[in-house]
Scaffold this motif. Structure first.
Motif, PDB file in Angstrom:
ATOM      1  N   PRO A   1       0.836  -1.206   0.000  1.00  0.00           N
ATOM      2  CA  PRO A   1       0.000   0.000   0.000  1.00  0.00           C
ATOM      3  C   PRO A   1       0.871   1.257   0.000  1.00  0.00           C
ATOM      4  CG  PRO A   1      -0.023  -1.043   2.164  1.00  0.00           C
ATOM      5  CD  PRO A   1       0.746  -1.944   1.254  1.00  0.00           C
ATOM      6  N   PRO A   2       0.502   2.255  -0.793  1.00  0.00           N
ATOM      7  CA  PRO A   2       1.287   3.485  -0.835  1.00  0.00           C
ATOM      8  C   PRO A   2       0.987   4.375   0.376  1.00  0.00           C
ATOM      9  CG  PRO A   2      -0.627   3.733  -2.216  1.00  0.00           C
ATOM     10  CD  PRO A   2      -0.639   2.304  -1.706  1.00  0.00           C
ATOM     11  N   ALA A   3       1.947   5.222   0.710  1.00  0.00           N
ATOM     12  CA  ALA A   3       1.698   6.249   1.726  1.00  0.00           C
ATOM     13  C   ALA A   3       0.650   7.201   1.168  1.00  0.00           C
ATOM     14  CB  ALA A   3       2.988   6.997   2.036  1.00  0.00           C
ATOM     15  N   THR A   4      -0.239   7.663   2.028  1.00  0.00           N
ATOM     16  CA  THR A   4      -1.326   8.550   1.616  1.00  0.00           C
ATOM     17  C   THR A   4      -1.377   9.759   2.542  1.00  0.00           C
ATOM     18  OG1 THR A   4      -3.032   7.595   3.042  1.00  0.00           O
ATOM     19  CG2 THR A   4      -2.664   6.518   0.905  1.00  0.00           C
ATOM     20  N   THR A   5      -2.295  10.659   2.260  1.00  0.00           N
ATOM     21  CA  THR A   5      -2.515  11.802   3.157  1.00  0.00           C
ATOM     22  C   THR A   5      -3.541  11.473   4.234  1.00  0.00           C
ATOM     23  OG1 THR A   5      -4.264  12.730   1.754  1.00  0.00           O
ATOM     24  CG2 THR A   5      -1.988  13.466   1.328  1.00  0.00           C
ATOM     25  N   ALA A   6      -4.046  10.236   4.250  1.00  0.00           N
ATOM     26  CA  ALA A   6      -5.071   9.824   5.205  1.00  0.00           C
ATOM     27  C   ALA A   6      -4.488   9.679   6.615  1.00  0.00           C
ATOM     28  CB  ALA A   6      -5.690   8.506   4.771  1.00  0.00           C
ATOM     29  N   VAL A   7      -5.367   9.848   7.599  1.00  0.00           N
ATOM     30  CA  VAL A   7      -5.003   9.678   9.006  1.00  0.00           C
ATOM     31  C   VAL A   7      -6.103   8.863   9.677  1.00  0.00           C
ATOM     32  CG1 VAL A   7      -4.506  10.829  11.204  1.00  0.00           C
ATOM     33  CG2 VAL A   7      -3.838  11.919   9.040  1.00  0.00           C
ATOM     34  N   VAL A   8      -5.713   7.827  10.409  1.00  0.00           N
ATOM     35  CA  VAL A   8      -6.644   7.068  11.236  1.00  0.00           C
ATOM     36  C   VAL A   8      -6.478   7.585  12.656  1.00  0.00           C
ATOM     37  CG1 VAL A   8      -7.190   4.803  12.216  1.00  0.00           C
ATOM     38  CG2 VAL A   8      -6.613   5.010   9.781  1.00  0.00           C
ATOM     39  N   GLU A   9      -7.564   8.096  13.217  1.00  0.00           N
ATOM     40  CA  GLU A   9      -7.533   8.625  14.575  1.00  0.00           C
ATOM     41  C   GLU A   9      -8.230   7.640  15.506  1.00  0.00           C
ATOM     42  OE1 GLU A   9      -9.372  12.468  14.201  1.00  0.00           O
ATOM     43  OE2 GLU A   9      -7.542  13.357  13.401  1.00  0.00           O
ATOM     44  N   ALA A  10      -7.578   7.362  16.634  1.00  0.00           N
ATOM     45  CA  ALA A  10      -8.134   6.435  17.614  1.00  0.00           C
ATOM     46  C   ALA A  10      -7.896   6.971  19.009  1.00  0.00           C
ATOM     47  CB  ALA A  10      -7.495   5.054  17.466  1.00  0.00           C
ATOM     48  N   GLY A  11      -8.786   6.580  19.905  1.00  0.00           N
ATOM     49  CA  GLY A  11      -8.619   6.892  21.321  1.00  0.00           C
ATOM     50  C   GLY A  11      -7.943   5.715  22.001  1.00  0.00           C
ATOM     51  N   GLU A  12      -8.084   5.655  23.312  1.00  0.00           N
ATOM     52  CA  GLU A  12      -7.427   4.595  24.075  1.00  0.00           C
ATOM     53  C   GLU A  12      -7.838   3.201  23.613  1.00  0.00           C
ATOM     54  OE1 GLU A  12      -7.231   2.970  28.636  1.00  0.00           O
ATOM     55  OE2 GLU A  12      -7.635   5.088  28.290  1.00  0.00           O
ATOM     56  N   ASP A  13      -9.119   2.994  23.362  1.00  0.00           N
ATOM     57  CA  ASP A  13      -9.577   1.670  22.952  1.00  0.00           C
ATOM     58  C   ASP A  13     -10.724   1.733  21.951  1.00  0.00           C
ATOM     59  OD1 ASP A  13     -11.548   2.577  24.618  1.00  0.00           O
ATOM     60  OD2 ASP A  13     -11.612   0.797  25.882  1.00  0.00           O
ATOM     61  N   VAL A  14     -10.774   2.823  21.188  1.00  0.00           N
ATOM     62  CA  VAL A  14     -11.858   2.994  20.227  1.00  0.00           C
ATOM     63  C   VAL A  14     -11.358   3.734  18.985  1.00  0.00           C
ATOM     64  CG1 VAL A  14     -12.698   5.163  21.218  1.00  0.00           C
ATOM     65  CG2 VAL A  14     -14.282   3.678  20.022  1.00  0.00           C
ATOM     66  N   LEU A  15     -11.869   3.308  17.831  1.00  0.00           N
ATOM     67  CA  LEU A  15     -11.593   4.006  16.583  1.00  0.00           C
ATOM     68  C   LEU A  15     -12.456   5.256  16.546  1.00  0.00           C
ATOM     69  CD1 LEU A  15     -10.174   3.756  13.773  1.00  0.00           C
ATOM     70  CD2 LEU A  15     -12.331   2.805  12.976  1.00  0.00           C
ATOM     71  N   ILE A  16     -11.875   6.396  16.207  1.00  0.00           N
ATOM     72  CA  ILE A  16     -12.638   7.644  16.200  1.00  0.00           C
ATOM     73  C   ILE A  16     -13.058   8.027  14.780  1.00  0.00           C
ATOM     74  CG2 ILE A  16     -12.566  10.117  16.711  1.00  0.00           C
ATOM     75  CD1 ILE A  16     -10.670   9.379  19.058  1.00  0.00           C
ATOM     76  N   ARG A  17     -12.093   8.094  13.859  1.00  0.00           N
ATOM     77  CA  ARG A  17     -12.439   8.501  12.494  1.00  0.00           C
ATOM     78  C   ARG A  17     -11.292   8.208  11.539  1.00  0.00           C
ATOM     79  NH1 ARG A  17     -11.224  13.222  15.202  1.00  0.00           N
ATOM     80  NH2 ARG A  17     -13.360  13.408  15.887  1.00  0.00           N
ATOM     81  N   LEU A  18     -11.632   8.256  10.255  1.00  0.00           N
ATOM     82  CA  LEU A  18     -10.669   8.204   9.163  1.00  0.00           C
ATOM     83  C   LEU A  18     -10.729   9.559   8.481  1.00  0.00           C
ATOM     84  CD1 LEU A  18      -8.720   6.736   7.220  1.00  0.00           C
ATOM     85  CD2 LEU A  18     -10.751   5.901   5.989  1.00  0.00           C
ATOM     86  N   VAL A  19      -9.620  10.267   8.476  1.00  0.00           N
ATOM     87  CA  VAL A  19      -9.551  11.614   7.897  1.00  0.00           C
ATOM     88  C   VAL A  19      -8.891  11.492   6.528  1.00  0.00           C
ATOM     89  CG1 VAL A  19      -8.709  13.967   8.216  1.00  0.00           C
ATOM     90  CG2 VAL A  19      -9.374  12.594  10.208  1.00  0.00           C
ATOM     91  N   LEU A  20      -9.544  12.086   5.514  1.00  0.00           N
ATOM     92  CA  LEU A  20      -9.087  11.966   4.130  1.00  0.00           C
ATOM     93  C   LEU A  20      -8.920  13.326   3.478  1.00  0.00           C
ATOM     94  CD1 LEU A  20     -11.544   9.085   3.189  1.00  0.00           C
ATOM     95  CD2 LEU A  20      -9.073   8.861   3.537  1.00  0.00           C
ATOM     96  N   VAL A  21      -8.407  13.321   2.277  1.00  0.00           N
ATOM     97  CA  VAL A  21      -8.245  14.491   1.415  1.00  0.00           C
ATOM     98  C   VAL A  21      -7.523  15.613   2.172  1.00  0.00           C
ATOM     99  CG1 VAL A  21      -9.359  15.924  -0.337  1.00  0.00           C
ATOM    100  CG2 VAL A  21     -10.460  13.816   0.363  1.00  0.00           C
ATOM    101  N   GLY A  22      -6.378  15.267   2.730  1.00  0.00           N
ATOM    102  CA  GLY A  22      -5.563  16.269   3.416  1.00  0.00           C
ATOM    103  C   GLY A  22      -6.273  16.938   4.577  1.00  0.00           C
ATOM    104  N   GLY A  23      -7.177  16.229   5.246  1.00  0.00           N
ATOM    105  CA  GLY A  23      -7.873  16.768   6.402  1.00  0.00           C
ATOM    106  C   GLY A  23      -9.206  17.426   6.090  1.00  0.00           C
ATOM    107  N   ARG A  24      -9.610  17.419   4.812  1.00  0.00           N
ATOM    108  CA  ARG A  24     -10.865  18.092   4.444  1.00  0.00           C
ATOM    109  C   ARG A  24     -12.102  17.200   4.566  1.00  0.00           C
ATOM    110  NH1 ARG A  24      -7.448  19.472   0.301  1.00  0.00           N
ATOM    111  NH2 ARG A  24      -8.721  18.389  -1.233  1.00  0.00           N
ATOM    112  N   GLN A  25     -11.929  15.902   4.681  1.00  0.00           N
ATOM    113  CA  GLN A  25     -13.054  14.978   4.809  1.00  0.00           C
ATOM    114  C   GLN A  25     -12.785  14.031   5.973  1.00  0.00           C
ATOM    115  OE1 GLN A  25     -15.945  14.753   3.029  1.00  0.00           O
ATOM    116  NE2 GLN A  25     -15.363  16.596   1.920  1.00  0.00           N
ATOM    117  N   ALA A  26     -13.784  13.822   6.810  1.00  0.00           N
ATOM    118  CA  ALA A  26     -13.661  12.874   7.918  1.00  0.00           C
ATOM    119  C   ALA A  26     -14.844  11.921   7.877  1.00  0.00           C
ATOM    120  CB  ALA A  26     -13.604  13.606   9.248  1.00  0.00           C
TER     121      ALA A  26
END
Length: 164
Positions: free
Chosen positions: A65-90
């Motif tokens: 898989p290539p490196a992307t601008t996406a970010v997976v955000e998680a808390g201590e024990d829970v998935l919070i969100r997937l942030v896409l398009v350089g932070g413009r879409q969550a």
């Protein structure tokens, strides 16, 4: 593997599944394991989501898989969100998706998560009714079939641990 859908109805219960999330840990021969996030969206959301992941640098799942601008955000024990398009879409799960200690360790170990985006209908319809081992086999078989058909997108997202 943990999953959550967008409206309380999901695979195996006869209802629509507008958004299904699953977490897995993939062990590899060299280096630490990979944390994986597998996302299936229903037909009504899939096109917009696919455009977001492509704009973020995802490609058809073949090779690494290539490196992307996406970010997976998680808390201590829970998935919070997937942030896409350089932070413009969550994109957030509508219900809680719990992360395991092993998944968190794999994500921290590489500071990244492999994200797989599968087309509508990839999840086996009776997945939630199966024994966990049988479910893992059925899902793996379905994912490999979709990948072989050129229907899976993948990318490497940065992992961000947020205090919740």
């Amino acid at each position: 593997m943990a999953g959550a859908d967008g409206n309380g109805d999901g695979p195996g219960d006869g209802g629509p599944a507008p958004m299904v999330w699953a977490l897995a840990v993939r062990v590899v021969a060299l280096g630490p394991p990979y944390a994986e996030l597998i996302v299936e969206l229903g037909p009504g959301l899939y096109q917009a989501f696919a455009e977001n992941v492509l704009d973020s640098g995802f490609v058809l799942a073949a090779g690494e898989p290539p490196a992307t601008t996406a970010v997976v955000e998680a808390g201590e024990d829970v998935l919070i969100r997937l942030v896409l398009v350089g932070g413009r879409q969550a994109w957030e799960p509508a219900s809680e998706v719990r992360t395991s200690t092993g998944w968190q360790e794999a994500a921290r170990g590489r500071n990244a998560v492999v994200v797989l985006v599968v087309p509508p209908g990839t999840w086996p319809p009776d997945l939630m009714d199966l024994d966990p081992r049988e479910g893992a086999v059925a899902l793996t078989r379905s994912l490999e079939s979709a990948r072989a058909a050129g229907e899976v997108l993948h990318g490497l997202a940065r992992y961000a641990r947020l205090d919740t």
